[in-house]
Write a protein that holds these residues in place. Sequence first.
Motif, PDB file in Angstrom:
ATOM      1  N   TYR A  40       0.808  -1.214   0.000  1.00  0.00           N
ATOM      2  CA  TYR A  40       0.000   0.000   0.000  1.00  0.00           C
ATOM      3  C   TYR A  40       0.845   1.270   0.000  1.00  0.00           C
ATOM      4  N   THR A  62      -7.878  -1.718  -3.738  1.00  0.00           N
ATOM      5  CA  THR A  62      -7.318  -2.468  -2.609  1.00  0.00           C
ATOM      6  C   THR A  62      -8.224  -3.622  -2.168  1.00  0.00           C
ATOM      7  N   LYS A 113     -10.311  -7.007  -3.369  1.00  0.00           N
ATOM      8  CA  LYS A 113     -10.421  -7.991  -4.435  1.00  0.00           C
ATOM      9  C   LYS A 113     -11.476  -9.032  -4.071  1.00  0.00           C
ATOM     10  N   ARG A 142      -6.057  -6.687  -0.858  1.00  0.00           N
ATOM     11  CA  ARG A 142      -5.105  -7.006  -1.915  1.00  0.00           C
ATOM     12  C   ARG A 142      -3.827  -7.648  -1.407  1.00  0.00           C
ATOM     13  N   HIS A 143      -3.290  -7.172  -0.283  1.00  0.00           N
ATOM     14  CA  HIS A 143      -1.994  -7.672   0.175  1.00  0.00           C
ATOM     15  C   HIS A 143      -2.057  -9.092   0.727  1.00  0.00           C
ATOM     16  N   GLU A 165      -3.537 -11.614  -0.884  1.00  0.00           N
ATOM     17  CA  GLU A 165      -3.900 -12.526  -1.978  1.00  0.00           C
ATOM     18  C   GLU A 165      -3.118 -13.836  -1.961  1.00  0.00           C
ATOM     19  N   THR A 218     -10.791  -7.291  -9.290  1.00  0.00           N
ATOM     20  CA  THR A 218     -10.487  -6.122  -8.472  1.00  0.00           C
ATOM     21  C   THR A 218     -11.727  -5.249  -8.428  1.00  0.00           C
TER      22      THR A 218
END
Length: 364
Positions: free
Chosen positions: A18, A131, A133, A205-206, A208, A230
């Motif tokens: 981010y 950010t 998903k 997102r981070h 995933e 997304t």
Amino acid sequence: MTIKQITDHIEAFAPLPYAEDFDNVGLLVGNAHADCTGVLVSLDTLEAVVDEAIEKACNLIVSFHPIIFSGLKKITGKTYVERVVLKAIRNDIAIYAIHTALDNSFEGVNARICDVLGLSNKKVLIPQKATIKKLTTFVPVEHAEKLRQALFEAGAGNIGNYSHCSFNLEGDGTFKGEEGADPVYGKKGEVHTEKEVMVGVTYARHTESQVLQGLFKAHPYEEVAYEIHTLENTNQHIGIGMTGTFEAPMEETTFLDHVKSVFKTGCVRHSALRGKPVKKVAVLGGSGAFGIGNALAAGADAYITGDLKYHDFYKAEGKILLADPGHFETEQYTKELLVEHLRKKIPNFAIVLSVCNTNPVKYL
């Protein structure tokens, strides 16, 4: 404890994905797998800070600002950046920077500014896009619950103050195992119909990689069918800047005196007074002129940030009070925030707050 084990705690608090695209965050100097003797936390990494780390037996400097911002073509010691890098390498000291990853954390830089000002009802000023998903997958009915739990444990299914969120729809899935297949259900070479559940979950997102690991580990099929999208939804927990409110409105000059006191500065540059009380305040640590429009759109009575230029003050147009106590001043509480977080996560370990004043701006 290794340097990576320590920085993992920081990245759980402020994930590096981010950070803004222009930034340079993470481990800048050193070996992530080396043992750590102690951590020195500073706003900047200067030669004096490296000297302090040597004196205090800390071989990891956690710095808010990155000492290496753009590429270095030579390291000869001609600039302060090169001298810092040379001294750190010579003394086997690692340097790690968090910068805009912490700016975009909901409990990061701007949340701390709100806290020291006495603001409540905190909300992100400029939510970061893309950010959130969404994962959609298809699983046999009898495996659906196990799969959902695996996805939840991996970090999926969290929406605001809710967890374990998913959407599920039953239907018929068809497939035919071709040559080389080893189907769990049905027979190779025959079309098979299986009662399945379509499971949909959102995730940050981070996360995933861990979400997909959870999916593949828990799913019974040889070939897992899944889709990732997304979303355009606004994420109110990731973004830069923040708004908050005072319990009671504050007269403008009283507000400016409060800002001056909280940020420990002898000068607060500000736009023209509006003759209206200040109740809702927007803040953005560091250089935040780009957020003036967002502060206006949020309905803030005042906006606190640093590095405002001459023409930036015209943008107030009598609609908002702009206050600039300074770049360093708006970020000065960052190192205390990082020290508190690390001491909570790693008690009984040497987490040291740097005493170096790294502010390059002096006042007469």
